[in-house]
Write an enzyme that holds these catalytic residues in place. Structure first.
Site, PDB file in Angstrom:
ATOM      1  CG  HIS A 114    -121.491  21.836 -85.716  1.00  0.00           C
ATOM      2  ND1 HIS A 114    -121.093  23.146 -85.896  1.00  0.00           N
ATOM      3  CD2 HIS A 114    -121.079  21.164 -86.834  1.00  0.00           C
ATOM      4  CE1 HIS A 114    -120.476  23.255 -87.070  1.00  0.00           C
ATOM      5  NE2 HIS A 114    -120.442  22.071 -87.652  1.00  0.00           N
ATOM      6  CG  ASP A 150    -114.994  21.615 -89.168  1.00  0.00           C
ATOM      7  OD1 ASP A 150    -114.924  20.378 -89.201  1.00  0.00           O
ATOM      8  OD2 ASP A 150    -115.897  22.264 -89.750  1.00  0.00           O
ATOM      9  CG  HIS A 152    -118.952  23.573 -91.287  1.00  0.00           C
ATOM     10  ND1 HIS A 152    -118.381  22.375 -91.680  1.00  0.00           N
ATOM     11  CD2 HIS A 152    -119.761  23.963 -92.297  1.00  0.00           C
ATOM     12  CE1 HIS A 152    -118.855  22.047 -92.878  1.00  0.00           C
ATOM     13  NE2 HIS A 152    -119.688  22.991 -93.275  1.00  0.00           N
ATOM     14  CG  ASP A 230    -115.016  20.608 -92.789  1.00  0.00           C
ATOM     15  OD1 ASP A 230    -114.101  21.238 -92.221  1.00  0.00           O
ATOM     16  OD2 ASP A 230    -116.109  20.366 -92.241  1.00  0.00           O
TER      17      ASP A 230
HETATM   18 ZN   LIG Z   1    -117.123  21.045 -90.671  1.00  0.00          ZN
END
Ligand SMILES: [Zn+2]
Length: 287
Positions: A114, A150, A152, A230
């Protein structure tokens, strides 16, 4: 299989934060139990400012030393700049090991995908995978693929690698979901595979299979993997639908092209994280 880690990366924490030291310490303990997967353990070396500055601004490097929180999810910790440097160094070492023909996993925190050129966010301070991919390109690689599974969207990696020649970014993630990006492809080289939250496991698997097929078509000479766990069905932050055997399959599939490949830990917050990582590593080793 080489594991790059350093127990010192467990040295920062804040109470109740999901990105906690146990993620790494419990995984180390689990992987050190007797088992049929031989592991070689090594600690990360160094990363230079020159290497980091391919992905980040000098202002960002300086900001990491200023004791103020970055956002509500991303606290300032004492010496966080050193922890972030060690995690980036481990990604570089993983890339080097891959170039030597080794199977390798960087088991470090903080995660990185991120973090943008200018900003720490989403538990990430330096973008480890982008730093390693840009180093590979700067030292002669011509076709580098970054694959991010991931749950996200890897918004920071995308922003840093957008339209950079010689690299393609493939990200599969829930959308709409944190951080709110990744709904469509952007630029010449960033390919997003959004999955609607609440989708069944079959949909998640089919989308992953599409992303893997596109990765193969890109014909990379190097595959760099942002390995977040995740998207696991029982992850407290996730909302994905994957089971442990899906991570095993991901490891096998990403290794299958037979080109150098390395993985770095991103997210994954369930207590089962050690098992998920082991399933993935076994997949990588089996090809
Ligand atoms: Zn994540």
């Amino acid at each position: 299989m080489k594991i790059i880690t350093d127990e010192r990366c467990a040295g920062y924490s804040s109470y109740g934060h999901p990105e906690n030291p146990r993620r790494v310490t419990a995984t180390i303990a689990h992987l050190k139990q007797p088992m049929d997967l031989p592991l070689a353990w090594t600690a990360p070396g160094e990363v230079s400012d020159r290497q980091i500055l391919r992905a980040h601004s000098p202002e960002h490097l300086a900001r990491l030393k200023i004791p103020e929180d970055f956002d509500a999810d991303t606290p300032f910790y004492e010496n966080i700049t050193n922890y972030a440097h060690a995690s980036a160094a481990a990604a570089l070492d993983a890339w080097k090991a891959a170039c030597n023909g080794e199977n390798v996993f960087s088991l470090m925190r903080p995660p990185g995908h991120h973090a943008t050129r200018e900003q720490a966010m989403g538990f990430c301070y330096l973008n480890n995978i982008a730093i390693a991919a840009l180093e590979a390109l700067a030292t002669g690689a011509k076709r580098v693929a970054v694959f991010d599974f991931d749950v996200h969207h890897g918004n920071g990696t995308e922003a840093i690698l957008l339209n950079q020649p010689g690299v393609a970014f493939f990200s599969i993630h829930l959308y709409p979901f944190y951080p709110g990006t990744g709904g469509a492809n952007i630029g010449k080289n960033c390919f997003n595979y959004p999955v609607t939250p609440g989708s069944p496991r079959e949909t998640y698997r089919a989308t992953l299979a599409q992303a893997l097929a596109d990765l193969k078509k890109f014909k990379p000479e190097l595959v760099a993997v942002s390995a977040g766990f995740d998207a696991y069905v029982r992850d407290p932050l996730g909302g994905g639908a994957l089971e442990p055997e899906d991570f095993h399959w991901l490891g096998q599939s990403l290794r299958a092209p037979g080109v150098p490949m390395f993985s770095v830990l991103e997210g994954g917050y369930s207590r089962d994280l050690p098992e998920l990582i082991l399933a993935y590593l076994k997949g990588v080793e089996e090809k």
